[in-house]
Scaffold this active site. Sequence first.
Site, PDB file in Angstrom:
ATOM      1  N   ASN A 194      48.065 -95.606   6.416  1.00  0.00           N
ATOM      2  CA  ASN A 194      46.737 -95.327   5.869  1.00  0.00           C
ATOM      3  C   ASN A 194      46.058 -94.134   6.536  1.00  0.00           C
ATOM      4  OD1 ASN A 194      43.934 -96.145   4.723  1.00  0.00           O
ATOM      5  ND2 ASN A 194      43.669 -96.155   6.947  1.00  0.00           N
ATOM      6  N   TYR A 238      45.858 -80.987   1.334  1.00  0.00           N
ATOM      7  CA  TYR A 238      45.708 -82.421   1.067  1.00  0.00           C
ATOM      8  C   TYR A 238      46.548 -82.832  -0.147  1.00  0.00           C
ATOM      9  CZ  TYR A 238      43.344 -86.925   0.425  1.00  0.00           C
ATOM     10  OH  TYR A 238      43.070 -88.257   0.299  1.00  0.00           O
ATOM     11  N   LYS A 272      49.812 -85.327  -0.188  1.00  0.00           N
ATOM     12  CA  LYS A 272      49.820 -86.592  -0.934  1.00  0.00           C
ATOM     13  C   LYS A 272      50.934 -86.619  -1.980  1.00  0.00           C
ATOM     14  CE  LYS A 272      46.424 -88.644   1.242  1.00  0.00           C
ATOM     15  NZ  LYS A 272      46.693 -89.817   2.081  1.00  0.00           N
ATOM     16  N   ASP A 284      48.257 -90.881  18.384  1.00  0.00           N
ATOM     17  CA  ASP A 284      48.193 -89.878  17.326  1.00  0.00           C
ATOM     18  C   ASP A 284      49.450 -90.007  16.464  1.00  0.00           C
ATOM     19  OD1 ASP A 284      48.250 -87.575  15.812  1.00  0.00           O
ATOM     20  OD2 ASP A 284      47.622 -86.258  17.443  1.00  0.00           O
ATOM     21  N   VAL A 285      49.269 -90.352  15.179  1.00  0.00           N
ATOM     22  CA  VAL A 285      50.443 -90.563  14.314  1.00  0.00           C
ATOM     23  C   VAL A 285      51.206 -89.268  14.035  1.00  0.00           C
ATOM     24  CG1 VAL A 285      49.597 -92.664  13.152  1.00  0.00           C
ATOM     25  CG2 VAL A 285      49.077 -90.410  12.161  1.00  0.00           C
TER      26      VAL A 285
HETATM   27  C1  BGC Z   1      39.707 -88.269  -1.015  1.00  0.00           C
HETATM   28  C2  BGC Z   1      38.237 -88.501  -1.269  1.00  0.00           C
HETATM   29  C3  BGC Z   1      37.902 -88.206  -2.722  1.00  0.00           C
HETATM   30  C4  BGC Z   1      38.860 -88.918  -3.666  1.00  0.00           C
HETATM   31  C5  BGC Z   1      38.636 -88.546  -5.117  1.00  0.00           C
HETATM   32  C6  BGC Z   1      40.498 -89.056  -2.018  1.00  0.00           C
HETATM   33  O1  BGC Z   1      41.847 -88.915  -1.809  1.00  0.00           O
HETATM   34  O2  BGC Z   1      40.020 -88.677   0.306  1.00  0.00           O
HETATM   35  O3  BGC Z   1      37.475 -87.678  -0.429  1.00  0.00           O
HETATM   36  O4  BGC Z   1      36.587 -88.652  -2.992  1.00  0.00           O
HETATM   37  O5  BGC Z   1      40.178 -88.605  -3.318  1.00  0.00           O
HETATM   38  O6  BGC Z   1      38.599 -87.166  -5.312  1.00  0.00           O
END
Ligand code: BGC
Length: 273
Positions: free
Chosen positions: A105, A171, A175, A78-79
Site C-alpha cells: 500500500n 505516478y 501504477k 523504507d520500502v
Molecule cells: C491519487 C489521488 C487521486 C486519485 C484520483 C489516486 O491514485 O493518489 O491523489 O485523488 O488517484 O485521481
Amino acid sequence: MPTDGKIETYGSGIAIDLKGKVALVTGSSSGLGMEIAKYLAKAGAKVAIHYHSEKQPADALADDINKNGGKAAVFGGDVSKLNEVTSIFNSIDSQLGPIDILVNNAGIDGKRELCGDDNPADWERVISINLLGPYYCSREAVKRMKKKGSGVIVNITSVHEFLPWSGYTAYCSAKAGLSMFTKTLAQEVSDFGIRVVSLAPGAIKTPINKDVWGNPETYKDLLTKIAMPRMGETSDVAKAVAFLVSDMSSYVTGTTLVVDGGMLLYPAFKHGG
Ligand code: BGC
C-alpha cells in the site's frame, strides 16, 4: 443453488475469516493503509503495521488493536531500500511469524511537474517507492509463501494504472507498471497456491489528496470526475481488500479490482454525448 459442498446452514451469514493469518500492510500509519490494517485485524489476522516516518500513529494503531482483542506489532523502514525491506521481513518472522498476506500500500503521488520542466530525482523517488517498493516486498513475501504453499499479495495501484494524469507521469507509469507486475507475478506463482491481485482505488478521502478535497472549488471539480455523488472513504477500499485477501476470492488472481465509484465510467457522459 449450486454450492461447493461446504454450506451446511443457510442464513447464517458469510464471514471473512483471517484467523491464524499474518498480514503486512505497508504504509499503515495513515490513510488507506491504516484502515486496511484495521479491517484485516478485525477479520482476525495478526497485523504487521509498517511506517516510514510516522511512528507515533503506527504505535497508537497497534495499541488500539492489541487492547481490543487483536494482535499487532509495528515495523519501521523504507520500502524503497532493499536492505531495509529484508530486515522488516526478518523482524516480522520473529515477532509474528512469516506472513501469509502482503498488502503493498505504501506510496506517494509525488509533485505535480511537467516532463521536461521537472526534476529527475522526483521521478526516481516516485518510481522507487511506488514500484521498486512493492517488488522488494513481494520477493520477500513470495519466498515465505512458497514454503507455506499459500499466500495472497494485493498491490494497491490506482485508477491511474488506466487513466493518464497530466503532471504525474512518474505516478501513472509506476501504477501501470505495478499492474503488469501483478499479472506477471500471478502467472509465476500460480502453481504455489499464491494469488496476486491489484486493487485500483479512485479518489479516496485521505491526506494524500487533501489539497484537492480541502478546497471547495477543486472539490467540486473532483466530484464531476466521479459517477457516484461522493468521494470514496477509506473503508470502501479496506472492505474490498478484506475480500481479496480472504478465501471469498479463492479463484481471483492476476487482475485488478477497481474501487472508484465509477471514475473510469466517463462520468461526463451522464449529461449527454
Ligand atoms: C491519487 C489521488 C487521486 C486519485 C484520483 C489516486 O491514485 O493518489 O491523489 O485523488 O488517484 O485521481
